[in-house]
Design a protein around this motif. Structure first.
Motif, PDB file in Angstrom:
ATOM      1  N   ASN A  83     -23.107  29.342   9.509  1.00 20.37           N
ATOM      2  CA  ASN A  83     -21.860  29.458   8.643  1.00 20.37           C
ATOM      3  C   ASN A  83     -21.025  30.795   9.214  1.00 20.37           C
ATOM      4  N   ASN A  84     -21.505  31.429  10.171  1.00 22.25           N
ATOM      5  CA  ASN A  84     -20.813  32.610  10.912  1.00 22.25           C
ATOM      6  C   ASN A  84     -21.232  33.854   9.812  1.00 22.25           C
ATOM      7  N   ASN A  85     -22.334  34.025   8.936  1.00 21.98           N
ATOM      8  CA  ASN A  85     -22.763  35.014   8.275  1.00 21.98           C
ATOM      9  C   ASN A  85     -23.604  35.898   9.202  1.00 21.98           C
ATOM     10  N   LYS A  86     -23.709  37.067   8.974  1.00 25.67           N
ATOM     11  CA  LYS A  86     -24.466  37.592   9.778  1.00 25.67           C
ATOM     12  C   LYS A  86     -25.879  38.249   8.619  1.00 25.67           C
ATOM     13  N   ILE A  87     -26.980  37.924   9.241  1.00 23.08           N
ATOM     14  CA  ILE A  87     -28.099  38.399   8.671  1.00 23.08           C
ATOM     15  C   ILE A  87     -29.064  39.049   9.422  1.00 23.08           C
ATOM     16  N   SER A  88     -30.210  39.757   8.791  1.00 23.30           N
ATOM     17  CA  SER A  88     -31.124  40.484   9.669  1.00 23.30           C
ATOM     18  C   SER A  88     -32.110  39.613  10.079  1.00 23.30           C
ATOM     19  N   ILE A  89     -32.803  39.547  11.362  1.00 22.52           N
ATOM     20  CA  ILE A  89     -33.725  38.872  11.585  1.00 22.52           C
ATOM     21  C   ILE A  89     -34.976  38.675  10.824  1.00 22.52           C
ATOM     22  N   LYS A  90     -35.272  39.637  10.291  1.00 19.05           N
ATOM     23  CA  LYS A  90     -36.275  40.049   9.268  1.00 19.05           C
ATOM     24  C   LYS A  90     -36.357  38.865   8.190  1.00 19.05           C
ATOM     25  N   LYS A  91     -35.380  38.512   7.786  1.00 15.16           N
ATOM     26  CA  LYS A  91     -35.005  37.435   6.534  1.00 15.16           C
ATOM     27  C   LYS A  91     -35.619  36.205   7.244  1.00 15.16           C
ATOM     28  N   LEU A  92     -35.700  35.998   8.493  1.00 16.88           N
ATOM     29  CA  LEU A  92     -36.111  34.693   9.014  1.00 16.88           C
ATOM     30  C   LEU A  92     -37.589  34.340   8.893  1.00 16.88           C
ATOM     31  N   SER A  93     -38.121  35.396   9.009  1.00 16.60           N
ATOM     32  CA  SER A  93     -39.736  35.372   8.788  1.00 16.60           C
ATOM     33  C   SER A  93     -40.588  36.395   7.821  1.00 16.60           C
ATOM     34  N   SER A  94     -39.843  36.270   6.747  1.00 22.27           N
ATOM     35  CA  SER A  94     -40.038  37.596   5.834  1.00 22.27           C
ATOM     36  C   SER A  94     -41.327  37.160   4.931  1.00 22.27           C
ATOM     37  N   LYS A  95     -41.947  35.809   4.971  1.00 27.55           N
ATOM     38  CA  LYS A  95     -42.978  35.314   4.168  1.00 27.55           C
ATOM     39  C   LYS A  95     -44.072  34.804   4.927  1.00 27.55           C
ATOM     40  N   GLN A  96     -43.657  33.879   6.041  1.00 25.66           N
ATOM     41  CA  GLN A  96     -44.392  33.144   6.677  1.00 25.66           C
ATOM     42  C   GLN A  96     -44.055  33.278   8.160  1.00 25.66           C
ATOM     43  N   PRO A  97     -45.190  32.703   9.015  1.00 27.72           N
ATOM     44  CA  PRO A  97     -44.581  32.673  10.570  1.00 27.72           C
ATOM     45  C   PRO A  97     -43.664  31.644  10.720  1.00 27.72           C
ATOM     46  N   LEU A  98     -42.825  31.704  11.925  1.00 30.93           N
ATOM     47  CA  LEU A  98     -41.910  30.740  12.126  1.00 30.93           C
ATOM     48  C   LEU A  98     -41.877  30.444  13.541  1.00 30.93           C
TER      49      LEU A  98
END
Length: 202
Positions: free
Chosen positions: A73-88
């Motif tokens: 959706n064209n939102n900028k996010i930090s890559i940390k949020k992708l794998s903050s709780k469990q491996p991905l």
């Protein structure tokens, strides 16, 4: 006697023609088979050539947690949020990589992770969300794509025309279990995905 010789000549002609036809139809298949065998062998040798310099140094490498990526959706996010709780599991590729290789892996990811797509994502460069939607509109992908605009993840494997898979582990954010899929070895990709899926589901 002349009639007998004519019959023998005709018989020889038929036999020679038959052998020529069989040889002509068999030869291209043989060449194609040899070509495929060489390609597969070359890819196997190529993997071991790059393994010491491109795979080993990236195993366990940490990723900059504040690196910004863009979602669908064209939102900028930090890559940390992708794998903050469990491996991905991450499929990292470029728009300019081998399309057949990419599509083969995407199809396998959809099959292996049907119903658990939250364990997988794609990180792509050379493409924006709009281009992605247009290109894959008929594929019905449920796996989330993310896009790198400028900065890579800091891996030497990137931008080498080699789509690759790895597990992004949290705390610290690091790269584990790197795998380079080759379309000539689909069973190896299956084995990798099966093993990774069991780890992610633990």
């Amino acid at each position: 006697m002349l009639k007998y010789k004519i019959h023998i000549f005709i018989l020889y002609f038929i036999i020679i023609t038959a052998f020529a036809y069989i040889g002509a139809s068999w030869l291209p298949q043989s060449k194609a088979k040899n070509k495929n065998t060489i390609t597969a062998s070359d890819n196997g040798n190529f993997f071991w050539d790059i393994y010491p310099e491109l795979v080993i140094p990236n195993t366990g490498k940490t990723v900059e947690e504040q690196l910004n990526i863009v979602d669908i959706n064209n939102n900028k996010i930090s890559i940390k949020k992708l794998s903050s709780k469990q491996p991905l599991l991450v499929f990292r590729y470029s728009q300019y990589d081998c399309h057949l290789c990419i599509n083969q892996v995407l199809n396998k990811l959809q099959t292996f992770f049907a119903g658990s797509e939250h364990h997988v994502c794609m990180i792509i460069d050379g493409m924006n969300p709009r281009d992605f939607r247009i290109k894959y509109k008929d594929l019905g992908l449920k796996i989330q794509p993310y896009f790198i605009e400028e900065q890579n993840l800091g891996l030497s494997l990137e931008n080498k025309n080699l789509p690759f898979l790895f597990v992004l582990s949290p705390d610290p954010l690091r790269v584990d279990k790197i795998f380079i899929p080759f379309k000539e070895y689909p069973h190896q990709t299956d084995a990798y995905l099966k093993n990774v899926k069991s780890i992610l589901n633990d």
